[in-house]
Design a protein around this motif. Sequence first.
Motif, mmCIF file in Angstrom:
data_model
loop_
_atom_site.group_PDB
_atom_site.id
_atom_site.type_symbol
_atom_site.label_atom_id
_atom_site.label_comp_id
_atom_site.label_asym_id
_atom_site.label_seq_id
_atom_site.Cartn_x
_atom_site.Cartn_y
_atom_site.Cartn_z
ATOM 1 N N MET A 1 0.835 -1.199 0.000
ATOM 2 C CA MET A 1 0.000 0.000 0.000
ATOM 3 C C MET A 1 0.871 1.250 0.000
ATOM 4 S SD MET A 1 -2.911 -1.279 2.662
ATOM 5 C CE MET A 1 -4.183 -0.089 2.353
ATOM 6 N N SER A 2 2.023 1.176 0.692
ATOM 7 C CA SER A 2 2.953 2.301 0.664
ATOM 8 C C SER A 2 3.428 2.545 -0.757
ATOM 9 C CB SER A 2 4.169 1.999 1.541
ATOM 10 O OG SER A 2 3.787 1.462 2.768
ATOM 11 N N GLU A 3 3.723 1.435 -1.449
ATOM 12 C CA GLU A 3 4.250 1.524 -2.800
ATOM 13 C C GLU A 3 3.277 2.252 -3.708
ATOM 14 O OE1 GLU A 3 6.224 -1.577 -5.991
ATOM 15 O OE2 GLU A 3 4.941 -2.317 -4.392
ATOM 16 N N PHE A 4 1.988 1.963 -3.534
ATOM 17 C CA PHE A 4 0.978 2.601 -4.369
ATOM 18 C C PHE A 4 0.984 4.113 -4.153
ATOM 19 C CE2 PHE A 4 -3.242 4.469 -4.621
ATOM 20 C CZ PHE A 4 -3.563 4.199 -5.936
ATOM 21 N N LEU A 5 0.942 4.562 -2.899
ATOM 22 C CA LEU A 5 0.903 5.996 -2.603
ATOM 23 C C LEU A 5 2.176 6.698 -3.064
ATOM 24 C CD1 LEU A 5 -0.731 6.034 0.928
ATOM 25 C CD2 LEU A 5 -1.623 7.122 -1.122
ATOM 26 N N LEU A 6 3.316 6.049 -2.854
ATOM 27 C CA LEU A 6 4.567 6.652 -3.298
ATOM 28 C C LEU A 6 4.588 6.821 -4.815
ATOM 29 C CD1 LEU A 6 7.280 4.904 -1.098
ATOM 30 C CD2 LEU A 6 6.551 7.268 -1.018
ATOM 31 N N GLY A 7 4.049 5.822 -5.508
ATOM 32 C CA GLY A 7 3.995 5.911 -6.964
ATOM 33 C C GLY A 7 3.177 7.096 -7.420
ATOM 34 N N PRO A 134 3.422 -7.407 -13.662
ATOM 35 C CA PRO A 134 2.480 -7.332 -14.774
ATOM 36 C C PRO A 134 2.020 -5.894 -14.949
ATOM 37 C CG PRO A 134 1.413 -8.229 -12.821
ATOM 38 C CD PRO A 134 2.879 -8.093 -12.503
ATOM 39 N N THR A 135 1.321 -5.610 -16.019
ATOM 40 C CA THR A 135 0.781 -4.271 -16.230
ATOM 41 C C THR A 135 -0.191 -3.934 -15.122
ATOM 42 O OG1 THR A 135 -0.928 -5.238 -17.623
ATOM 43 C CG2 THR A 135 1.025 -4.364 -18.729
ATOM 44 N N GLU A 136 -0.487 -2.634 -14.952
ATOM 45 C CA GLU A 136 -1.291 -2.171 -13.812
ATOM 46 C C GLU A 136 -2.564 -2.972 -13.626
ATOM 47 O OE1 GLU A 136 -1.383 0.175 -11.121
ATOM 48 O OE2 GLU A 136 0.631 -0.481 -11.505
ATOM 49 N N VAL A 137 -3.350 -3.131 -14.665
ATOM 50 C CA VAL A 137 -4.519 -4.003 -14.604
ATOM 51 C C VAL A 137 -4.486 -4.831 -15.870
ATOM 52 C CG1 VAL A 137 -7.013 -4.170 -14.489
ATOM 53 C CG2 VAL A 137 -5.857 -2.329 -13.290
ATOM 54 N N ALA A 138 -4.232 -6.135 -15.722
ATOM 55 C CA ALA A 138 -4.075 -6.982 -16.894
ATOM 56 C C ALA A 138 -5.300 -6.914 -17.789
ATOM 57 C CB ALA A 138 -3.835 -8.429 -16.451
ATOM 58 N N LEU A 407 0.597 -9.154 -6.866
ATOM 59 C CA LEU A 407 -0.355 -8.203 -7.448
ATOM 60 C C LEU A 407 0.363 -6.897 -7.796
ATOM 61 C CD1 LEU A 407 -3.431 -8.541 -5.025
ATOM 62 C CD2 LEU A 407 -3.220 -9.516 -7.322
ATOM 63 N N THR A 408 -0.242 -6.123 -8.676
ATOM 64 C CA THR A 408 0.267 -4.784 -8.959
ATOM 65 C C THR A 408 0.011 -3.886 -7.742
ATOM 66 O OG1 THR A 408 -1.829 -3.978 -9.821
ATOM 67 C CG2 THR A 408 -0.355 -5.055 -11.389
ATOM 68 N N PRO A 409 0.743 -2.778 -7.594
ATOM 69 C CA PRO A 409 0.483 -1.864 -6.468
ATOM 70 C C PRO A 409 -0.980 -1.417 -6.402
ATOM 71 C CG PRO A 409 2.549 -1.289 -7.520
ATOM 72 C CD PRO A 409 1.934 -2.364 -8.372
ATOM 73 N N THR A 410 -1.582 -1.156 -7.560
ATOM 74 C CA THR A 410 -2.992 -0.738 -7.567
ATOM 75 C C THR A 410 -3.885 -1.813 -6.977
ATOM 76 O OG1 THR A 410 -2.769 0.746 -9.461
ATOM 77 C CG2 THR A 410 -4.946 -0.165 -9.063
ATOM 78 N N LEU A 411 -3.691 -3.055 -7.426
ATOM 79 C CA LEU A 411 -4.549 -4.140 -6.941
ATOM 80 C C LEU A 411 -4.284 -4.441 -5.470
ATOM 81 C CD1 LEU A 411 -4.558 -6.612 -9.976
ATOM 82 C CD2 LEU A 411 -6.336 -5.016 -9.282
ATOM 83 N N LYS A 412 -3.029 -4.295 -5.031
ATOM 84 C CA LYS A 412 -2.738 -4.490 -3.609
ATOM 85 C C LYS A 412 -3.541 -3.505 -2.758
ATOM 86 C CE LYS A 412 1.995 -6.298 -3.709
ATOM 87 N NZ LYS A 412 3.407 -6.010 -3.392
ATOM 88 N N GLN A 413 -3.539 -2.240 -3.170
ATOM 89 C CA GLN A 413 -4.255 -1.211 -2.415
ATOM 90 C C GLN A 413 -5.755 -1.480 -2.428
ATOM 91 O OE1 GLN A 413 -2.819 1.911 -0.911
ATOM 92 N NE2 GLN A 413 -4.789 1.663 0.070
ATOM 93 N N CYS A 414 -6.283 -1.827 -3.600
ATOM 94 C CA CYS A 414 -7.723 -2.091 -3.732
ATOM 95 C C CYS A 414 -8.142 -3.273 -2.876
ATOM 96 C CB CYS A 414 -8.084 -2.348 -5.194
ATOM 97 S SG CYS A 414 -8.000 -0.885 -6.246
ATOM 98 N N PHE A 415 -7.326 -4.326 -2.862
ATOM 99 C CA PHE A 415 -7.659 -5.510 -2.072
ATOM 100 C C PHE A 415 -7.587 -5.229 -0.575
ATOM 101 C CE2 PHE A 415 -5.811 -9.093 0.326
ATOM 102 C CZ PHE A 415 -6.955 -9.886 0.391
ATOM 103 N N ALA A 416 -6.481 -4.644 -0.119
ATOM 104 C CA ALA A 416 -6.303 -4.423 1.318
ATOM 105 C C ALA A 416 -7.391 -3.522 1.893
ATOM 106 C CB ALA A 416 -4.923 -3.821 1.587
ATOM 107 N N PHE A 417 -7.898 -2.592 1.089
ATOM 108 C CA PHE A 417 -8.955 -1.685 1.548
ATOM 109 C C PHE A 417 -10.203 -2.456 1.970
ATOM 110 C CE2 PHE A 417 -12.744 0.869 0.632
ATOM 111 C CZ PHE A 417 -12.506 1.980 1.426
ATOM 112 N N CYS A 418 -10.404 -3.652 1.402
ATOM 113 C CA CYS A 418 -11.607 -4.444 1.716
ATOM 114 C C CYS A 418 -11.655 -4.871 3.172
ATOM 115 C CB CYS A 418 -11.690 -5.667 0.805
ATOM 116 S SG CYS A 418 -11.900 -5.247 -0.939
ATOM 117 N N ALA A 419 -10.582 -4.646 3.922
ATOM 118 C CA ALA A 419 -10.581 -4.965 5.351
ATOM 119 C C ALA A 419 -11.550 -4.097 6.137
ATOM 120 C CB ALA A 419 -9.176 -4.811 5.925
ATOM 121 N N ILE A 420 -12.089 -3.018 5.520
ATOM 122 C CA ILE A 420 -13.063 -2.198 6.259
ATOM 123 C C ILE A 420 -14.421 -2.886 6.366
ATOM 124 C CG2 ILE A 420 -11.944 -0.073 5.487
ATOM 125 C CD1 ILE A 420 -14.608 0.506 3.927
ATOM 126 N N PHE A 421 -14.619 -3.991 5.609
ATOM 127 C CA PHE A 421 -15.883 -4.720 5.674
ATOM 128 C C PHE A 421 -15.763 -5.891 6.639
ATOM 129 C CE2 PHE A 421 -15.783 -2.844 1.396
ATOM 130 C CZ PHE A 421 -16.985 -2.168 1.399
#
Length: 1017
Positions: A1-7, A134-138, A407-421
């Motif tokens: 998730m850090s990687e995504f924000l830094l990017g 892989p590319t950001e979103v395959a 996973l790509t940084p984008t997908l890592k961030q999107c997945f980890a966010f699901c912890a709010i549910f």
Amino acid sequence: MSEFLLGILLEKVIPSVKEKFSAFSGIKKKTEDLSDTLGLIKAVLDDAEEKQWSNPPIKCWLQQLKDAVYILDDVLDQLPMESSQDGWLSSFKPDNIAFRCKVGRKLNAVKWKLDRIAEAKNKYLLKEGVRERPTEVAEWRQTSSTIASPQVFGRDADKEKVFEFLLSPTRNSEFLSVYAIVGLGGLGKTTLAQLVYNDEQVSSHFNLKIWLCISETFNVTSILCSIVQSITKDKCEILELSVMEEKVKGLLQGKKFLLVLDDVWIENKQFLKLGLNEDKWDQLKSVLCCGSKGASVLVSSRDKEVATIMGAYQAHDLSGLSEDDCWSLFKQRAFRADKEEDEELVKIGKEIVSKCGGSPLAAKALGGLMRSRNTKKEWLEVKESSLWSLPNENHILPALRLSYFHLTPTLKQCFAFCAIFPKDTRINKQELIHLWMANGFISSRENVEEVGNRSWDELCQKSFFQDVKIDDNSGDVCFKMHDLVHDLAQSIADKECMCLEKANLTDLPRNIHHIGFDCDGRCEKTPFKKGACEKVKSLRTLYHLNWCNRWETTSYLHPSNNSLRVLCIIPSKFPSLGSFTQLRYLGLRGLDIKTIPDSIYNLRKLEILKLIKFKNLCCLPKHLTRLLNLRHLVLEGCDSLSEMCPDIHKLCELRTLSVYIVKSKKGHNLSELHSLNLGGELSIKGLENVRSRSEAQDANLKGKEDLKVLYLRWKNSGKKKSVPVEDVLEALQPHSNLKQLQIFDYEGLRFPTWMGNNSTLNNLVYLVLDGCRNCGQLPPIGKLPFLKKLAIMSMNEVRYIDEDKSYDGVEAKPFPSLEEFHVFRLPNVERLLKWETTNMFPSLSNLYIVGCPNLQLPCLPHVKKLTVSEYCRNELLRSISNLNGLNELHLERGGVPCLPEGMMNNMTSLATLQILSFSELKELPSDITKLTALSDLTIFDCDKLECLPEQHFGSLSSLRKLSVHNCKGLGSLPDGVRHLTSLEFLSIKGCPVLKERCKKRRGEDWHKIAHVPRVHL
């Protein structure tokens, strides 16, 4: 998730800041230094993210980095907004100089933190280097709209073992039997239970099936409430335990039911205080025992103690899959149908599968991971990863960690966010994508929603999401996460994302960034004390988990965090929006206000605005079009809304507009919709105000290919129309992608030509025509190939639902896909089809007829459930005999003194019969005694009913439940009741004479019912 924000900061934000502040050397130099520092940190992030699993100090270092980057992002996010006002950063006014100083101080503070973090990286010996990604979103493969369940491997023997228990004749001698499926997480307990639950043999064996997911909280009252909801399909308000018990007993009484309790956890005094214990099970069991003999409970759990507490007949230990079955499952995901199986990859793949420990969840996750990897090097990288050697901390499988790591940084961030549910929550796909958008996890210069769809699709394909359900009518997608996958998300997100479900925290961690919370529906409290949010440094998401659920209670929460990107709450008053300049998503429900305060105009970055149940809201803010970034405007339950904002075409980014109200004044006509690329659902009201055909045509509905649901509404004002309504509807032709169309109060004499054109409505699955009183003929809707649900209501002139003559030959099948059909208040309708054929309605299972006295039903052998209500004349009742495949028949509010003889002659499958509110009915037909499959007979509110059939009443050999209420004229029970050996439940209420005769040991009819186990008088 850090990687995504830094990017994001390095690639987008910091370059723009350098440009904006190029004239101010101090700030420019700071941003250049920041950029260098962040670049040094990013170089070692790959290594840090992999090592954090086995090195807690590195995990702590990453958390500090995340917190600092969030704060930096908050500082930079304010710049475009504040710098855009009158070019004030380029001037030397005192206010602008003060602003530069303020920004400089903030950048100094965060730069100092990041410098310390950058220095600390050296002591962890982190290596530089970027792993190939892989590319950001395959690129997502083309699929149909239906998401098919994958094939199940290696569970045939397990399924037969459960069958052997549930379908055994010996179960029919017991009132409640329990069978348990026990096994480790990820082995497929739920899948096995689903295989059993959905099998045709099981469905035909039980009168009723109920599926409940229990998870870590075993609350008897909530379980009873869920049972009520499952059976009635209506929302159930949680009441006192005793009330819920009586409700459930009334629904299960005498029923041979199958109840699945999936994923039950046992109480643990140290860690899990809300799980199952003996007292809770005894309380629930006392209610469930009201069913008939043969009623069964199937429970799945990770703990054998659950089977012991519930007194399970047997516990089926579910073992892991064989390597061959794991390989089959892996191969199904890893190799595309059009892709050859490379021998080298197959060899490596089998070695990877051998590490899965027989877990189907791990095999699916790894197969999904390898699908986008085509080289030997990439496959060996996975096989030889150090993550395999890590311990299963918190029961998270190494295979899942490995899938996440790749996973790509984008997908890592999107997945980890699901912890709010919370665990076992059914998550709405579109809502999740909106949350991703608002937090900046996904971005695109054009269609960010499509990027969100592709991100979701890839996570689903890699098995991070499962149990996907698609609503046939709207196309809405909901899904769940496996418990172990949810554990992974929580482990990654740590304190960054938090789910507070009925918890009660006095304080929140200062470094929390995303909160999903729920309120206790009975005490109206938030799960944290007032002012707790304000102590959080960079709170981005504050999301009431059920904020759009109309049964939820007020959250009494009014935060003031100016860092918020998402605010979805149920407030007691409209929040003060002055400081929320960074907000992207605002969702509010249930406020009793007539207008929206002007403070809404401060939200210049707002992308999503949802207002639910604002019952008294009469108009939208006049200058709402100032919010130029708005993409989704959703208004639900705003029944008093009579006016939109003018010139809505200026919101050129708008993708969702759930309601549009046409007015004759400038800025409110249909032409405003012309250039808007709208999708999802659109309800157009006030169509009586359209002034010309060209105005309707300018709405350009035909060009809106993403529109799935369309409502068209007129209101009869009594005034002469300036343009024929037929011309207006003709010009409102939608795109052929439309799934649902509903037309209300259309006053034209005929329907438009495009409704007779199959190419326009070819994809329609749901059609409602309501209040089109002047139309005497319907369009040829019987040819729509995918139409599943149809409602024709309040149309006085209609005599036939379809008058098309062209259904000829063996292949012709009118209404080939129709499953549910509502025919309401058509006083002159005579037949469903003018030209009836033998192949009509081949898929129809549910038919509802209300207020159609002249209708006669044809032969419809596939209909399973029929409801006939209001003006039930003998001609209509007699034609019911043509539906010889009926399982349920509900007759309501009829005025005949007797039901026609012969109407039930052919109903060999009828299991449930309800006769309600037949005020003139004096007797039942004698052929009711021929219903040998009848198990449930209910007769309510038939005051003049004098007797039940005396002869052959004992022939109802399958009857398990008999309920007679408010039949004051009924004087006795037939003698044949004595021979109803299957009868398990008898209820007599509001029948004073009969009640007296049935009193225990004293009544004249007591000997007829003494054998019935449960009698309620």
